[in-house]
Design a protein around this motif. Structure first.
Motif, PDB file in Angstrom:
ATOM      1  N   LYS A 102       5.780  11.115  25.817  1.00  0.00           N
ATOM      2  CA  LYS A 102       4.515  11.268  26.866  1.00  0.00           C
ATOM      3  C   LYS A 102       4.823  12.558  27.385  1.00  0.00           C
ATOM      4  CE  LYS A 102       3.624   6.795  28.029  1.00  0.00           C
ATOM      5  NZ  LYS A 102       1.980   6.894  27.327  1.00  0.00           N
ATOM      6  N   ALA A 103       3.822  13.342  27.643  1.00  0.00           N
ATOM      7  CA  ALA A 103       3.829  14.500  27.802  1.00  0.00           C
ATOM      8  C   ALA A 103       4.297  14.724  29.284  1.00  0.00           C
ATOM      9  CB  ALA A 103       2.696  15.236  27.834  1.00  0.00           C
ATOM     10  N   LEU A 104       5.493  15.830  29.212  1.00  0.00           N
ATOM     11  CA  LEU A 104       6.041  16.134  30.987  1.00  0.00           C
ATOM     12  C   LEU A 104       6.218  17.041  31.846  1.00  0.00           C
ATOM     13  CD1 LEU A 104       9.481  16.465  29.555  1.00  0.00           C
ATOM     14  CD2 LEU A 104       8.495  14.431  30.153  1.00  0.00           C
ATOM     15  N   GLY A 105       4.369  17.979  31.698  1.00  0.00           N
ATOM     16  CA  GLY A 105       3.791  19.074  32.831  1.00  0.00           C
ATOM     17  C   GLY A 105       3.739  17.826  34.329  1.00  0.00           C
ATOM     18  N   SER A 106       3.061  16.542  34.028  1.00  0.00           N
ATOM     19  CA  SER A 106       2.217  16.342  35.483  1.00  0.00           C
ATOM     20  C   SER A 106       3.944  15.338  36.045  1.00  0.00           C
ATOM     21  CB  SER A 106       2.196  14.161  35.049  1.00  0.00           C
ATOM     22  OG  SER A 106       0.803  14.868  34.434  1.00  0.00           O
ATOM     23  N   VAL A 107       4.976  15.185  34.879  1.00  0.00           N
ATOM     24  CA  VAL A 107       6.539  15.443  36.090  1.00  0.00           C
ATOM     25  C   VAL A 107       6.852  16.273  37.511  1.00  0.00           C
ATOM     26  CG1 VAL A 107       9.003  15.291  35.556  1.00  0.00           C
ATOM     27  CG2 VAL A 107       7.389  13.793  33.771  1.00  0.00           C
ATOM     28  N   LEU A 108       6.042  17.705  36.996  1.00  0.00           N
ATOM     29  CA  LEU A 108       6.666  18.627  37.679  1.00  0.00           C
ATOM     30  C   LEU A 108       5.996  18.350  38.861  1.00  0.00           C
ATOM     31  CD1 LEU A 108       7.981  20.951  38.859  1.00  0.00           C
ATOM     32  CD2 LEU A 108       6.677  22.800  37.376  1.00  0.00           C
ATOM     33  N   PHE A 109       4.267  18.710  38.859  1.00  0.00           N
ATOM     34  CA  PHE A 109       2.994  18.644  39.633  1.00  0.00           C
ATOM     35  C   PHE A 109       3.462  16.825  40.467  1.00  0.00           C
ATOM     36  CE2 PHE A 109       0.261  20.490  36.550  1.00  0.00           C
ATOM     37  CZ  PHE A 109      -0.397  21.022  37.341  1.00  0.00           C
ATOM     38  N   ILE A 110       4.291  16.053  39.788  1.00  0.00           N
ATOM     39  CA  ILE A 110       4.959  14.676  41.015  1.00  0.00           C
ATOM     40  C   ILE A 110       6.097  15.307  41.583  1.00  0.00           C
ATOM     41  CG2 ILE A 110       6.409  12.199  40.684  1.00  0.00           C
ATOM     42  CD1 ILE A 110       4.825  11.658  37.870  1.00  0.00           C
ATOM     43  N   ILE A 111       7.005  15.941  41.205  1.00  0.00           N
ATOM     44  CA  ILE A 111       7.874  16.138  41.253  1.00  0.00           C
ATOM     45  C   ILE A 111       7.769  17.419  43.064  1.00  0.00           C
ATOM     46  CG2 ILE A 111       9.936  17.399  41.490  1.00  0.00           C
ATOM     47  CD1 ILE A 111      10.522  14.932  40.471  1.00  0.00           C
ATOM     48  N   CYS A 112       7.042  18.354  43.112  1.00  0.00           N
ATOM     49  CA  CYS A 112       6.392  18.564  43.835  1.00  0.00           C
ATOM     50  C   CYS A 112       5.490  18.058  45.029  1.00  0.00           C
ATOM     51  CB  CYS A 112       5.705  20.532  43.446  1.00  0.00           C
ATOM     52  SG  CYS A 112       5.954  21.443  41.853  1.00  0.00           S
ATOM     53  N   TYR A 113       4.673  17.673  44.505  1.00  0.00           N
ATOM     54  CA  TYR A 113       3.972  17.414  45.383  1.00  0.00           C
ATOM     55  C   TYR A 113       4.477  16.076  46.669  1.00  0.00           C
ATOM     56  CZ  TYR A 113      -0.158  19.797  44.474  1.00  0.00           C
ATOM     57  OH  TYR A 113      -0.795  21.172  44.530  1.00  0.00           O
ATOM     58  N   ARG A 114       5.246  15.351  45.145  1.00  0.00           N
ATOM     59  CA  ARG A 114       6.427  14.793  46.323  1.00  0.00           C
ATOM     60  C   ARG A 114       7.578  15.086  47.385  1.00  0.00           C
ATOM     61  NH1 ARG A 114      12.415  14.838  46.181  1.00  0.00           N
ATOM     62  NH2 ARG A 114      12.554  16.707  44.958  1.00  0.00           N
ATOM     63  N   CYS A 115       7.348  16.448  47.380  1.00  0.00           N
ATOM     64  CA  CYS A 115       7.830  17.261  48.552  1.00  0.00           C
ATOM     65  C   CYS A 115       7.403  16.848  50.084  1.00  0.00           C
ATOM     66  CB  CYS A 115       8.642  18.520  48.444  1.00  0.00           C
ATOM     67  SG  CYS A 115       9.338  18.723  46.720  1.00  0.00           S
ATOM     68  N   ALA A 116       6.176  15.907  50.219  1.00  0.00           N
ATOM     69  CA  ALA A 116       5.153  15.843  51.350  1.00  0.00           C
ATOM     70  C   ALA A 116       6.996  14.946  52.193  1.00  0.00           C
ATOM     71  CB  ALA A 116       3.696  15.738  51.114  1.00  0.00           C
TER      72      ALA A 116
END
Length: 345
Positions: A138-152
C-alpha cells in the motif's frame, strides 16, 4: 461548465485558492464537508485529478496546521477555564491541584511545536498500521492527506470541558472513513489499521523507551512535569494534615499516641494509611513516623527524589500543625498559604 462547477466544491476551492481571502472563504465550508460528509469528502479527495500533487499536499498540511494551532489555543483556554471552574466542582485540595496546570504551560517554548509533533507522530503510527494490516504494497501518500484533513475534528475543542471527547470520537471516525475510501478495506480492518495498531504501538514505545522518551515529551509538555510535582506536594500536605488529625483523635480516644500509622484506619481513610505506610507506594513522597516519647511524635513527608518528585519537606508533631522543612519551619495554616509557597506567589 463542469470545471466551473467543480471549483464550487469546498476542496477544489481550497486547493485553487491563490489569496488569503479566497482561502478564508473556502476554509469553513471545507471543514463542514470533512466533518459532516466525510465519505463524500474522501471520495472526492482521492478521485481528484488536480495535476500538482505537491500543491495539494501543501494545502492539506496548511489546513492541518491551522486547525492544530487553533486547538493549541483552545487547549490553553480550556486549562484556564478548568482552573477557575474547578473551584466550584471539586473539594478544596483537588481544586488546588488542578489550579497549577495553566501556570506551567509556558515553561518551555517548545510547546509551540506540539502541533508538528502530534501531526508527524500520528502520520508515522498510522502509516505503520496501514502497512501491517492492509499490506506492505500500500502506498502511504494517502495517509498524510487523511491525517491532515481529520484535523477538522479539532474544531470541537471550542466546547469547554467536553469538546475533547467529541474531537477524539470525530477524529477516529474521519480516520477510519479516510482509510476506507483510500484503500477500500472493510470497517474492522480500517479501524485496526488506523486506531488499534497506532495506539498499541504508542503504548509500547512509551513503556519500552521509558525515561529517555519521557524527557523528550516533557520538553513539549512542561506542564505535565510541573503539574505532577505540584500535585505530589499538595497531596503530601493533605495526607500529613489528615494523618496528624487522626493521630490526635487516636490520642484523645486511647490516651496515648499510636506506635505506628497502621493502627489509624479507624481515624484516617484506608487509602491514605496505605499510601503512608506502603513501601511500594508510587507517589512522590515517603512518610516517616516515630514516637519521641509518650507525649510527642514526629511525622515527616519527604520527596522520593528531591526536586524531581517534590521540592518541599513537610513536618508535623504534637502541636497539630503541618510545617515546611522541619520543627522550626513555617507553619501552614490554610490552602492559600500552600498555593502561595508552591507557586512562589
Amino acid at each position: 461548465m463542469a470545471e466551473s462547477e467543480e471549483k464550487k466544491q469546498p476542496l477544489a476551492a481550497w486547493n485553487e485558492a491563490e489569496s488569503f481571502g479566497a482561502a478564508l472563504r473556502a476554509f469553513m465550508p471545507l471543514c463542514g464537508q470533512v466533518l459532516f460528509r466525510p465519505v463524500d469528502f474522501f471520495t472526492q479527495l482521492f478521485s481528484c485529478t488536480h495535476p500538482d500533487i505537491r500543491r495539494r499536499l501543501t494545502k492539506a498540511v496548511v489546513f492541518a496546521l491551522i486547525l492544530s494551532y487553533i486547538k493549541l489555543f483552545l487547549d490553553l483556554a480550556n486549562l484556564y477555564w478548568f482552573k477557575y471552574f474547578s473551584k466550584n466542582i471539586f473539594p478544596a485540595v483537588e481544586s488546588l491541584q488542578f489550579s497549577f496546570l495553566a501556570d506551567s504551560v509556558f515553561a518551555s517554548p517548545f510547546f509551540l511545536l506540539r502541533p508538528l509533533l502530534i501531526l508527524g507522530l500520528t502520520a508515522a503510527l498510522v502509516a505503520v498500521g496501514v502497512k501491517l494490516i492492509l499490506g506492505f504494497d500500500k502506498a502511504l501518500g494517502s495517509v498524510l492527506f487523511i491525517i491532515c484533513y481529520r484535523c477538522a475534528a479539532d474544531i470541537f475543542y471550542v466546547l469547554p470541558f467536553i469538546g475533547g471527547i467529541f474531537a477524539i470520537a470525530w477524529s477516529v471516525t474521519l480516520l477510519v472513513a479516510g482509510i476506507r475510501q483510500a484503500y477500500k478495506p472493510g470497517f474492522l480492518r480500517s479501524f485496526v489499521a488506523g486506531v488499534v495498531v497506532p495506539v498499541a504501538m504508542l503504548f509500547f514505545i512509551l513503556v519500552g523507551m521509558g525515561p529517555a522518551l519521557n524527557r523528550a515529551v516533557l520538553v513539549f509538555y512542561p506542564e505535565m512535569k510541573a503539574q505532577l510535582v505540584r500535585i505530589n506536594e499538595v497531596t503530601a500536605y493533605a495526607t500529613m494534615s489528615s494523618i496528624a488529625a487522626g493521630i490526635e483523635t487516636y490520642k484523645t480516644d486511647l490516651g496515648f499516641y499510636p506506635a505506628h500509622l497502621g493502627v489509624l484506619r479507624k481515624y484516617v481513610s484506608d487509602s491514605m494509611v496505605d499510601d503512608a505506610t506502603s513501601t511500594s507506594y508510587q507517589g512522590g513522597y515517603v512518610y516517616e513516623y516515630g514516637l519521641v516519647d509518650d507525649g510527642r511524635y514526629r511525622l515527616y513527608a519527604r520527596p522520593k527524589e528531591a526536586g524531581v518528585t517534590g521540592r518541599f519537606v513537610f513536618y508535623a508533631d504534637a502541636s497539630g500543625l503541618v510545617r515546611f522543612d522541619g520543627p522550626d519551619g513555617q507553619a501552614i495554616k490554610d490552602l492559600s498559604q500552600i498555593e502561595g509557597r508552591i507557586l512562589g506567589r
